[in-house]
Scaffold this active site. Structure first.
Site, mmCIF file in Angstrom:
data_model
loop_
_atom_site.group_PDB
_atom_site.id
_atom_site.type_symbol
_atom_site.label_atom_id
_atom_site.label_comp_id
_atom_site.label_asym_id
_atom_site.label_seq_id
_atom_site.Cartn_x
_atom_site.Cartn_y
_atom_site.Cartn_z
ATOM 1 N N PHE A 1 -11.794 -13.959 108.707
ATOM 2 C CA PHE A 1 -11.852 -15.496 108.167
ATOM 3 C C PHE A 1 -11.163 -16.440 108.628
ATOM 4 C CE2 PHE A 1 -11.961 -18.530 104.857
ATOM 5 C CZ PHE A 1 -13.745 -19.208 104.619
ATOM 6 N N ASP B 1 -9.302 -7.837 102.346
ATOM 7 C CA ASP B 1 -9.970 -9.130 101.521
ATOM 8 C C ASP B 1 -11.589 -9.313 100.951
ATOM 9 O OD1 ASP B 1 -11.042 -11.538 100.644
ATOM 10 O OD2 ASP B 1 -10.100 -12.783 102.704
ATOM 11 N N TYR C 1 -14.592 -17.554 92.911
ATOM 12 C CA TYR C 1 -15.564 -18.396 92.653
ATOM 13 C C TYR C 1 -16.497 -18.439 93.490
ATOM 14 C CZ TYR C 1 -13.486 -20.289 97.177
ATOM 15 O OH TYR C 1 -12.212 -19.917 98.500
ATOM 16 N N LYS C 2 -17.266 -17.096 94.263
ATOM 17 C CA LYS C 2 -18.386 -16.441 94.972
ATOM 18 C C LYS C 2 -18.935 -15.621 94.140
ATOM 19 C CE LYS C 2 -16.058 -17.279 99.072
ATOM 20 N NZ LYS C 2 -15.133 -16.888 100.500
ATOM 21 N N ARG D 1 -26.824 -19.325 106.876
ATOM 22 C CA ARG D 1 -26.687 -18.074 106.460
ATOM 23 C C ARG D 1 -27.056 -17.795 104.697
ATOM 24 N NH1 ARG D 1 -19.908 -17.599 104.294
ATOM 25 N NH2 ARG D 1 -20.284 -19.123 103.575
HETATM 26 C C1 LIG Z 1 -14.073 -17.252 100.617
HETATM 27 C C2 LIG Z 1 -13.151 -16.780 101.281
HETATM 28 C C3 LIG Z 1 -11.152 -17.126 101.414
HETATM 29 C C4 LIG Z 1 -11.103 -18.328 100.409
HETATM 30 O O1 LIG Z 1 -9.895 -18.797 100.745
HETATM 31 P P1 LIG Z 1 -9.132 -19.691 99.036
HETATM 32 O O2 LIG Z 1 -7.430 -19.134 99.533
HETATM 33 O O3 LIG Z 1 -9.730 -19.349 97.809
HETATM 34 O O4 LIG Z 1 -9.569 -21.164 99.595
HETATM 35 C C5 LIG Z 1 -10.925 -16.106 102.335
HETATM 36 N N1 LIG Z 1 -11.305 -14.973 102.915
HETATM 37 C C6 LIG Z 1 -12.208 -14.977 102.578
HETATM 38 C C7 LIG Z 1 -12.775 -13.789 103.708
HETATM 39 C C8 LIG Z 1 -13.223 -15.955 102.149
HETATM 40 O O5 LIG Z 1 -14.488 -15.889 102.827
#
Ligand SMILES: *Cc1c(COP(=O)(O)O)cnc(C)c1O
Length: 399
Positions: free
Chosen positions: A115, A186, A211-212, A358
């Site tokens: 990501f 992560d 938040y996911k 997705r």
């Molecule tokens: C959604 C996501 C993030 C989000 O990071 P934020 O700092 O909350 O914006 C980070 N890493 C991965 C792999 C994600 O899917």
């Protein structure tokens, strides 16, 4: 036995009629009990008890309390998880802490498709350290071979955000340890979506998203995990007062709080934390093994239905459910416009560049009949070339 064992949870979420929500991997749905809890925190705690609420209503312990609950979802123990900051900021803290534990090694190893925020944060850290370190990026299948004795830390996202491919957390962690490297996971698309066993694998570090799948609400704070036996030797570079051993002694110099407390930086967002606690509590009522079984059944159903009815879409997720998280992705050159046309019909998935549709499957509120209906809508969008309308072809700021 019901074919939908998690059906009792569906009613606990405030999903609008006519909407099929397949984007819980990006923003989880609203639990019905969240608004009343937030109203209570605002009106009674903040409004009436004002600053006394830090003690009276336990605001000061809330990050740790919710952290201990999240720990149960990711195979960590009490005192190993703290809710704090965003996933990006936590990554920065933990990557920097990892490098301090491996002073003789200069490589941060990850995969090219990780990501973007994970890669950007690592890039920024390397730059801050004056290029004494190197960010090395390889293809996923090259990772085991790339872990050598120059690698300080391996950092990976367990479930790929584009394809849903699931890394073997235990196997890669063991491989990192064999080479004397540290492991940071992560869990953005894992926590609340599938069983995770951080302790079993012996991973040193992890971060994840509130938040996911944890349904904490937009911008909910994230979490970080520090393996218990390492905590006293960890120093993060963000040495804020709430990560201090005695914040209210107002000392001039920084002394890290004992244990996981040093994972904190500044004042936590109490309203968002209160909302996150509702989402996590709801998740803890379900059994993670049951969630995984339901998730696999639903993702299998998506694949079978789309491949039968919409063969013009190409599956890009692993076909083996053991190697897949709780999402299914397909490629199509008109992916963006197809997703927009689906949203107009009330089927909310999302699009990831360059061509990926997705569909996130949050088993607490996605039902088998939702999949059937979503795929019927997809067929209709394709048959009617509904995607080929100008309003569906303009990219919005958030996809
Ligand atoms: C959604 C996501 C993030 C989000 O990071 P934020 O700092 O909350 O914006 C980070 N890493 C991965 C792999 C994600 O899917």
């Amino acid at each position: 036995l019901s074919s939908d064992p998690l059906a009792r949870f569906r009613d606990r979420f405030a999903l609008p009629d006519g909407v099929i929500y397949l984007d819980g991997n990006s923003l989880g749905a609203l639990p019905k009990s969240t608004p009343a809890r937030i109203a209570e925190v605002i009106e009674r705690e903040w409004g009436r008890d004002l600053i006394t609420s830090w003690n009276k209503h336990g605001w000061i312990d809330l990050s740790q309390r919710v952290g201990d609950k999240i720990a149960r979802l990711v195979g960590a123990g009490p005192g190993e998880v703290m809710v704090a900051d965003s996933t990006s900021v936590n990554l920065f803290k933990l990557l920097a802490a990892a490098l301090r534990l491996r002073p003789g090694r200069c490589i941060l190893l990850s995969e090219r498709g990780n990501f973007p925020t994970d890669l950007y944060v690592a890039e920024g850290l390397v730059e801050l350290l004056g290029q004494s370190h190197e960010l090395r990026l390889v293809e996923p299948e090259e990772i085991p071979g790339a872990i050598d004795d120059g690698v300080a830390v391996v950092f990976l996202t367990q479930v790929d955000y584009r394809t849903g491919r699931l890394h073997d957390l235990a196997e890669i962690t063991a491989r990192a340890h064999q080479a004397g490297a540290l492991m940071l996971w992560d869990l953005a698309h894992s926590a609340g979506a599938l069983p995770v066993d951080l302790r079993g694998a012996g991973a040193e570090f992890a971060v994840g998203c509130g938040y996911k799948y944890l349904n904490g609400g937009p911008g909910a704070p994230a979490f970080l995990y520090l393996r218990g036996d390492l905590q006293e030797s960890i120093k993060t570079p963000l040495t804020g007062w709430l990560g201090h051993a005695a914040p209210f002694a107002f000392e001039t110099a920084y002394r890290p709080a004992p244990g996981i407390g040093r994972g904190r930086v500044g004042t936590p967002p109490i309203l968002s934390l209160a909302a996150l606690e509702i989402g996590v509590d709801l998740m803890l009522e379900a059994d993670m093994a049951e969630i995984r079984r339901a998730s696999i059944a639903l993702t299998e159903q998506v694949i079978a239905a789309v491949e039968t009815r919409c063969p013009e879409l190409r599956l890009v997720s692993p076909r083996d459910p053991a190697r897949r998280g709780s999402q299914v992705s397909f490629a199509h050159p008109e992916g963006y416009a197809i997703v927009q046309a689906l949203i107009a019909r009330g089927v909310i998935g999302d699009f990831r560049a360059p061509d990926i549709l997705r569909f996130g499957i949050a088993p607490l509120y996605v039902r088998p009949k939702d999949i059937d209906a979503a795929v019927a809508h997809l067929r209709a969008v394709l048959d009617g070339r509904e995607w080929d309308r100008p309003e569906f072809r303009t990219h919005a700021a958030v996809t």
